[in-house]
Scaffold this motif. Structure first.
Motif, PDB file in Angstrom:
ATOM      1  N   ALA A  19       0.830  -1.204   0.000  1.00 17.53           N
ATOM      2  CA  ALA A  19       0.000   0.000   0.000  1.00 17.53           C
ATOM      3  C   ALA A  19       0.868   1.260   0.000  1.00 17.53           C
ATOM      4  O   ALA A  19       0.524   2.259  -0.660  1.00 17.53           O
ATOM      5  CB  ALA A  19      -0.935  -0.001   1.204  1.00 17.53           C
ATOM      6  N   LEU A  20       1.995   1.258   0.704  1.00 17.61           N
ATOM      7  CA  LEU A  20       2.852   2.439   0.765  1.00 17.61           C
ATOM      8  C   LEU A  20       3.514   2.705  -0.586  1.00 17.61           C
ATOM      9  O   LEU A  20       3.663   3.854  -1.007  1.00 17.61           O
ATOM     10  CB  LEU A  20       3.898   2.277   1.857  1.00 17.61           C
ATOM     11  CG  LEU A  20       3.347   2.141   3.278  1.00 17.61           C
ATOM     12  CD1 LEU A  20       4.483   1.876   4.264  1.00 17.61           C
ATOM     13  CD2 LEU A  20       2.562   3.377   3.681  1.00 17.61           C
ATOM     14  N   HIS A  21       3.927   1.640  -1.271  1.00 13.80           N
ATOM     15  CA  HIS A  21       4.480   1.776  -2.619  1.00 13.80           C
ATOM     16  C   HIS A  21       3.456   2.412  -3.548  1.00 13.80           C
ATOM     17  O   HIS A  21       3.775   3.319  -4.331  1.00 13.80           O
ATOM     18  CB  HIS A  21       4.888   0.378  -3.120  1.00 13.80           C
ATOM     19  CG  HIS A  21       5.354   0.334  -4.548  1.00 13.80           C
ATOM     20  ND1 HIS A  21       6.689   0.322  -4.899  1.00 13.80           N
ATOM     21  CD2 HIS A  21       4.659   0.279  -5.715  1.00 13.80           C
ATOM     22  CE1 HIS A  21       6.799   0.262  -6.209  1.00 13.80           C
ATOM     23  NE2 HIS A  21       5.579   0.235  -6.732  1.00 13.80           N
ATOM     24  N   GLU A  22       2.205   1.957  -3.458  1.00 12.35           N
ATOM     25  CA  GLU A  22       1.161   2.486  -4.339  1.00 12.35           C
ATOM     26  C   GLU A  22       0.817   3.933  -4.003  1.00 12.35           C
ATOM     27  O   GLU A  22       0.536   4.737  -4.904  1.00 12.35           O
ATOM     28  CB  GLU A  22      -0.087   1.604  -4.272  1.00 12.35           C
ATOM     29  CG  GLU A  22       0.130   0.163  -4.717  1.00 12.35           C
ATOM     30  CD  GLU A  22       0.602   0.034  -6.161  1.00 12.35           C
ATOM     31  OE1 GLU A  22       0.476   1.014  -6.931  1.00 12.35           O
ATOM     32  OE2 GLU A  22       1.124  -1.031  -6.529  1.00 12.35           O
ATOM     33  N   ILE A  23       0.834   4.298  -2.728  1.00 14.86           N
ATOM     34  CA  ILE A  23       0.614   5.699  -2.365  1.00 14.86           C
ATOM     35  C   ILE A  23       1.748   6.562  -2.911  1.00 14.86           C
ATOM     36  O   ILE A  23       1.536   7.710  -3.318  1.00 14.86           O
ATOM     37  CB  ILE A  23       0.485   5.855  -0.841  1.00 14.86           C
ATOM     38  CG1 ILE A  23      -0.794   5.184  -0.356  1.00 14.86           C
ATOM     39  CG2 ILE A  23       0.505   7.327  -0.445  1.00 14.86           C
ATOM     40  CD1 ILE A  23      -2.068   5.731  -0.957  1.00 14.86           C
ATOM     41  N   GLY A  24       2.963   6.013  -2.949  1.00 11.11           N
ATOM     42  CA  GLY A  24       4.071   6.734  -3.587  1.00 11.11           C
ATOM     43  C   GLY A  24       3.737   7.103  -5.017  1.00 11.11           C
ATOM     44  O   GLY A  24       4.040   8.212  -5.478  1.00 11.11           O
ATOM     45  N   LEU A  33       0.709   7.619  -6.184  1.00  6.58           N
ATOM     46  CA  LEU A  33      -0.290   8.690  -6.128  1.00  6.58           C
ATOM     47  C   LEU A  33       0.360  10.048  -5.912  1.00  6.58           C
ATOM     48  O   LEU A  33      -0.102  11.065  -6.423  1.00  6.58           O
ATOM     49  CB  LEU A  33      -1.294   8.427  -5.003  1.00  6.58           C
ATOM     50  CG  LEU A  33      -2.543   7.631  -5.320  1.00  6.58           C
ATOM     51  CD1 LEU A  33      -3.493   7.639  -4.132  1.00  6.58           C
ATOM     52  CD2 LEU A  33      -3.253   8.158  -6.564  1.00  6.58           C
ATOM     53  N   LEU A  34       1.446  10.057  -5.137  1.00  3.00           N
ATOM     54  CA  LEU A  34       2.160  11.308  -4.902  1.00  3.00           C
ATOM     55  C   LEU A  34       2.893  11.782  -6.151  1.00  3.00           C
ATOM     56  O   LEU A  34       3.274  12.947  -6.245  1.00  3.00           O
ATOM     57  CB  LEU A  34       3.161  11.143  -3.758  1.00  3.00           C
ATOM     58  CG  LEU A  34       2.571  10.917  -2.374  1.00  3.00           C
ATOM     59  CD1 LEU A  34       3.675  10.647  -1.363  1.00  3.00           C
ATOM     60  CD2 LEU A  34       1.732  12.111  -1.925  1.00  3.00           C
ATOM     61  N   GLY A  35       3.094  10.876  -7.102  1.00  3.17           N
ATOM     62  CA  GLY A  35       3.774  11.232  -8.342  1.00  3.17           C
ATOM     63  C   GLY A  35       5.108  10.555  -8.540  1.00  3.17           C
ATOM     64  O   GLY A  35       5.835  10.874  -9.491  1.00  3.17           O
ATOM     65  N   LEU A  36       5.470   9.610  -7.666  1.00  7.79           N
ATOM     66  CA  LEU A  36       6.754   8.916  -7.777  1.00  7.79           C
ATOM     67  C   LEU A  36       6.639   7.751  -8.753  1.00  7.79           C
ATOM     68  O   LEU A  36       5.643   7.031  -8.760  1.00  7.79           O
ATOM     69  CB  LEU A  36       7.206   8.403  -6.407  1.00  7.79           C
ATOM     70  CG  LEU A  36       7.480   9.483  -5.357  1.00  7.79           C
ATOM     71  CD1 LEU A  36       7.754   8.842  -4.004  1.00  7.79           C
ATOM     72  CD2 LEU A  36       8.646  10.367  -5.775  1.00  7.79           C
ATOM     73  N   SER A  37       7.672   7.577  -9.553  1.00 13.02           N
ATOM     74  CA  SER A  37       7.713   6.469 -10.511  1.00 13.02           C
ATOM     75  C   SER A  37       8.488   5.306  -9.906  1.00 13.02           C
ATOM     76  O   SER A  37       9.024   5.403  -8.799  1.00 13.02           O
ATOM     77  CB  SER A  37       8.390   6.925 -11.801  1.00 13.02           C
ATOM     78  OG  SER A  37       9.720   7.334 -11.527  1.00 13.02           O
TER      79      SER A  37
END
Length: 273
Positions: free
Chosen positions: A176-181, A183-187
């Motif tokens: 979940a934390l990877h996926e929120i990354g 959403l923040l705009g991180l590739s």
């Protein structure tokens, strides 16, 4: 002129400077507005994820659903707290404190405010959450363009990844934390690799080297300076200035030598917020 609020296509942001002082920095918070959609099986008991893969799913028990929501809220808020501070570029004085005859130049603490809504029309992002039959997994996904994501019941539990059989390395990641990354705009950590496909499904996207795979945007949970990019990018729109640098230890507001607008490098002592 500093802009206090910015409404973005996915994330709103708030630059809060009212409480800054000789010992307190300003704050830049993203507001992440999410609806977690409790997906229950239809008559077939099947669910197709974003890649088209089909899995069997179960009904959520009420206690499972409440624990998933609590874990998601707690972990996302906690993980992105007190990770980065932005140090002003030379020549930027709009946040100097006090407004009249300033004596200190605050830095900017990066933060994330998470709002979980009970109704989808109140949220900016919807995430379909499924409960797969044990032994099956969906391909977790998060789309900034579609503002829709997918998570399963295991995605708030740290997973163990061993990306190359026969090698001793193992990486722990809460999906979940990877996926929120995202959403923040991180590739993905290895997005520039020729072996990383455009859709992000290639294993190489998660890192060719072990140090890459340990990154949050690879297969691990390690936070790096480059993860500050969403805040460094957004503060340009709040202040009209680029060139902000990120540090991962808390810097105190910098004491100005004399007069308004005096320039100096960032403070290095650790104090205040």
């Amino acid at each position: 002129m500093v802009r206090e609020w910015i409404r973005g296509p996915v994330l709103d942001s708030h630059l809060y400077a009212a409480a800054r002082s000789a010992g307190r920095n300003a704050d830049l918070n993203f507001i992440l507005s999410i609806y977690l959609n409790r997906v229950e099986p239809d008559s077939t008991g099947l669910y197709a994820d974003a890649t088209g893969a089909v899995v069997q799913i179960l009904r959520w028990e009420d206690y499972q659903w409440e624990e998933f929501r609590r874990s998601f809220y707690r972990d996302v808020r906690g993980f992105f707290r007190d990770r980065f501070w932005l140090v002003p570029p030379r020549g930027f004085s709009d946040l100097d404190w006090p407004d009249s005859h300033p004596t200190h130049r605050p830095n900017v603490k990066c933060g994330l405010t998470l709002w979980l809504h009970d109704r989808p029309e109140h949220a900016r992002i919807g995430i379909n959450c499924i409960n797969p039959v044990p032994g099956q997994r969906i391909r977790s996904d998060m789309g900034r363009e579609t503002r829709l994501g997918e998570l399963d019941s295991d995605d708030t539990t740290p997973q163990v990844f061993v990306p190359q059989p026969g090698k001793p390395e193992a990486h722990f990641q809460e999906t979940a934390l990877h996926e929120i990354g995202h959403l923040l705009g991180l590739s993905h950590v290895n997005r520039a690799s020729a072996r990383c496909s455009g859709d992000g499904n290639a294993v190489m996207c998660y890192g060719e080297k072990e140090w890459q795979r340990g990154d949050l945007m690879g297969l691990g949970s390690r936070v790096e300076h480059w993860h500050s990019w969403p805040w460094r990018n957004r503060i340009r729109y709040h202040t009209g200035f680029g060139g902000w640098t990120a540090v991962m230890t808390r810097p105190a507001p910098q004491a100005l030598r004399t007069g308004q607008g005096m320039d100096a490098g960032p403070a290095i002592r650790d104090a205040g917020v």
